[in-house]
Design a protein around this motif. Structure first.
Motif, PDB file in Angstrom:
ATOM      1  N   HIS A   1       0.725  -1.012   0.152  1.00 37.73           N
ATOM      2  CA  HIS A   1      -0.262   0.513  -0.107  1.00 37.73           C
ATOM      3  C   HIS A   1       0.799   1.478  -0.185  1.00 37.73           C
ATOM      4  N   THR A   2       2.350   1.298   0.155  1.00 36.74           N
ATOM      5  CA  THR A   2       2.929   2.202   0.363  1.00 36.74           C
ATOM      6  C   THR A   2       4.142   2.850  -0.788  1.00 36.74           C
ATOM      7  N   GLY A   3       3.707   1.379  -1.712  1.00 33.80           N
ATOM      8  CA  GLY A   3       5.294   1.540  -3.004  1.00 33.80           C
ATOM      9  C   GLY A   3       6.094   0.941  -2.200  1.00 33.80           C
ATOM     10  N   THR A   4       6.562   1.150  -1.137  1.00 35.74           N
ATOM     11  CA  THR A   4       7.905   0.147  -1.098  1.00 35.74           C
ATOM     12  C   THR A   4       8.014  -0.919  -1.592  1.00 35.74           C
ATOM     13  N   GLU A   5       9.373  -1.460  -2.370  1.00 31.83           N
ATOM     14  CA  GLU A   5      10.022  -2.138  -3.211  1.00 31.83           C
ATOM     15  C   GLU A   5      11.073  -2.945  -2.584  1.00 31.83           C
ATOM     16  N   THR A   6      11.565  -2.639  -1.565  1.00 34.96           N
ATOM     17  CA  THR A   6      12.460  -3.439  -0.956  1.00 34.96           C
ATOM     18  C   THR A   6      11.979  -3.520   0.730  1.00 34.96           C
ATOM     19  N   ALA A   7      12.772  -4.973   0.888  1.00 34.37           N
ATOM     20  CA  ALA A   7      12.317  -5.648   2.332  1.00 34.37           C
ATOM     21  C   ALA A   7      13.516  -6.257   2.674  1.00 34.37           C
ATOM     22  N   VAL A   8      13.763  -5.694   3.946  1.00 32.61           N
ATOM     23  CA  VAL A   8      15.254  -6.075   4.499  1.00 32.61           C
ATOM     24  C   VAL A   8      15.072  -6.495   6.153  1.00 32.61           C
ATOM     25  N   VAL A   9      15.260  -8.508   5.977  1.00 33.25           N
ATOM     26  CA  VAL A   9      14.759  -9.128   7.459  1.00 33.25           C
ATOM     27  C   VAL A   9      16.025  -8.942   8.032  1.00 33.25           C
ATOM     28  N   VAL A  10      15.933  -8.993   9.282  1.00 27.40           N
ATOM     29  CA  VAL A  10      17.549  -8.426  10.544  1.00 27.40           C
ATOM     30  C   VAL A  10      17.089  -9.428  10.919  1.00 27.40           C
ATOM     31  N   GLY A  11      18.759 -10.304  11.519  1.00 32.66           N
ATOM     32  CA  GLY A  11      18.672 -11.264  12.461  1.00 32.66           C
ATOM     33  C   GLY A  11      19.861 -10.826  13.361  1.00 32.66           C
ATOM     34  N   HIS A  12      19.719 -11.041  14.848  1.00 34.32           N
ATOM     35  CA  HIS A  12      21.349 -10.626  15.471  1.00 34.32           C
ATOM     36  C   HIS A  12      21.995 -11.705  15.959  1.00 34.32           C
ATOM     37  N   THR A  13      23.689 -11.929  16.296  1.00 37.39           N
ATOM     38  CA  THR A  13      24.080 -12.546  16.635  1.00 37.39           C
ATOM     39  C   THR A  13      23.472 -12.880  17.292  1.00 37.39           C
ATOM     40  N   GLY A  14      23.575 -14.100  18.844  1.00 34.40           N
ATOM     41  CA  GLY A  14      22.972 -14.772  20.131  1.00 34.40           C
ATOM     42  C   GLY A  14      21.624 -14.432  20.392  1.00 34.40           C
ATOM     43  N   CYS A  15      20.533 -14.481  19.040  1.00 30.68           N
ATOM     44  CA  CYS A  15      19.440 -14.411  19.214  1.00 30.68           C
ATOM     45  C   CYS A  15      18.469 -15.144  20.321  1.00 30.68           C
ATOM     46  N   GLY A  16      17.916 -14.065  21.657  1.00 28.44           N
ATOM     47  CA  GLY A  16      17.054 -15.439  22.697  1.00 28.44           C
ATOM     48  C   GLY A  16      16.272 -15.744  21.840  1.00 28.44           C
ATOM     49  N   ALA A  17      15.305 -15.842  20.533  1.00 28.09           N
ATOM     50  CA  ALA A  17      14.315 -15.784  19.740  1.00 28.09           C
ATOM     51  C   ALA A  17      14.805 -17.631  19.297  1.00 28.09           C
ATOM     52  N   VAL A  18      15.797 -17.131  18.553  1.00 26.83           N
ATOM     53  CA  VAL A  18      16.722 -18.887  17.857  1.00 26.83           C
ATOM     54  C   VAL A  18      16.756 -19.562  18.641  1.00 26.83           C
ATOM     55  N   THR A  19      17.703 -19.215  20.134  1.00 25.18           N
ATOM     56  CA  THR A  19      17.992 -19.868  21.039  1.00 25.18           C
ATOM     57  C   THR A  19      16.881 -20.700  21.839  1.00 25.18           C
ATOM     58  N   ALA A  20      15.793 -20.132  21.479  1.00 25.02           N
ATOM     59  CA  ALA A  20      14.575 -20.482  22.856  1.00 25.02           C
ATOM     60  C   ALA A  20      13.906 -20.980  21.611  1.00 25.02           C
ATOM     61  N   THR A  21      13.832 -21.043  20.163  1.00 21.36           N
ATOM     62  CA  THR A  21      13.117 -22.318  19.648  1.00 21.36           C
ATOM     63  C   THR A  21      14.180 -23.492  19.562  1.00 21.36           C
ATOM     64  N   TYR A  22      15.941 -23.220  19.502  1.00 25.56           N
ATOM     65  CA  TYR A  22      17.043 -24.475  19.904  1.00 25.56           C
ATOM     66  C   TYR A  22      16.651 -25.034  20.769  1.00 25.56           C
ATOM     67  N   ASP A  23      16.529 -24.787  21.290  1.00 27.26           N
ATOM     68  CA  ASP A  23      16.086 -25.371  22.727  1.00 27.26           C
ATOM     69  C   ASP A  23      15.174 -26.160  22.981  1.00 27.26           C
TER      70      ASP A  23
END
Length: 226
Positions: A88-110
């Motif tokens: 709806h706003t004409g945006t043509e770029t999407a950026v997905v940014v993860g980060h080192t030591g991510c707690g959500a990824v850690t919890a999912t791994y566990d």
């Protein structure tokens, strides 16, 4: 009233004073250059990591695990938070940014390896990540320790979220989708706070990405080419 709230209000007063004349061109409409999807970790300052102080420049989405997916009665779809600026706003770029030591990824791994017990809200978020990370957990090298496993899964998660956007019928084909990892733990060997590009439109080969995008070749890095 807590000192924290008073501090936040004081910081906001400073913000309002500095930004008072920066809304003139965007008061009635927005046409952001990119939508960014970052983890809501307090160490990841979503606008600041791009040096952004311009209202209207970035459409920012944040959640634990930098997810682009949500569940509906129709099944798993691209989250409306991410889809709105693209549709709806004409945006043509999407950026997905993860980060080192991510707690959500850690919890999912566990959860995938040992099982976890979390409140329903957190369990729901982990549940959105689990089907996307199962393959990564199964493919992890045997000689990688816990921290190394988590940071490789951070890349894997970014790849899967990019994949969802690239393959969705709801996202226009001309939308550029970039995946990156924000490093504040000296994992990638650059400066703390640097973004490292790991994926462009589903391409994850470091060699290929550096060849195709020479202007950013020094920012393309991966820990893991699985």
């Amino acid at each position: 009233m807590s000192d924290t709230i008073l501090d936040l209000l004081e910081r906001n007063a400073d913000h309002a004073e500095r930004f008072a004349d920066r809304f003139d061109d965007v008061q009635d409409a927005q046409h952001p250059e990119a939508v960014t999807v970052c983890c809501s970790d307090s160490r990841v300052l979503q606008d600041a990591i791009f040096g952004n102080e311009d209202p209207g420049y970035l459409f920012t989405c944040g959640n634990i695990g930098n997810r682009v997916v949500q569940r509906t009665e129709a099944g798993e779809v691209v989250s409306g938070d991410v889809l709105y600026p693209l549709a709806h706003t004409g945006t043509e770029t999407a950026v997905v940014v993860g980060h080192t030591g991510c707690g959500a990824v850690t919890a999912t791994y566990d959860d995938l390896t040992e099982g976890l017990s979390e409140p329903p809200g957190i369990e729901h978020c982990i549940g959105l990540l689990k089907p996307h990370l199962e393959g990564g957990v199964e493919s992890l090298p045997d000689d990688v320790g816990r921290a190394g496993a988590i940071n490789r899964l951070v890349e894997y998660n970014v790849d899967r979220q990019v994949e969802v956007l690239v393959e969705s019928d709801d996202v226009a084909e001309d939308v550029e989708v970039v995946g990156a990892v924000y490093d504040f733990q000296d994992v990638y060997g650059g400066q703390r706070g640097e973004l490292h590009v790991v994926n462009v439109d589903g391409e994850t080969s470091v060699e290929t990405l550096r060849a195709e995008y020479p202007d950013m070749a020094d920012r393309v890095h991966r820990l893991w080419e699985y």
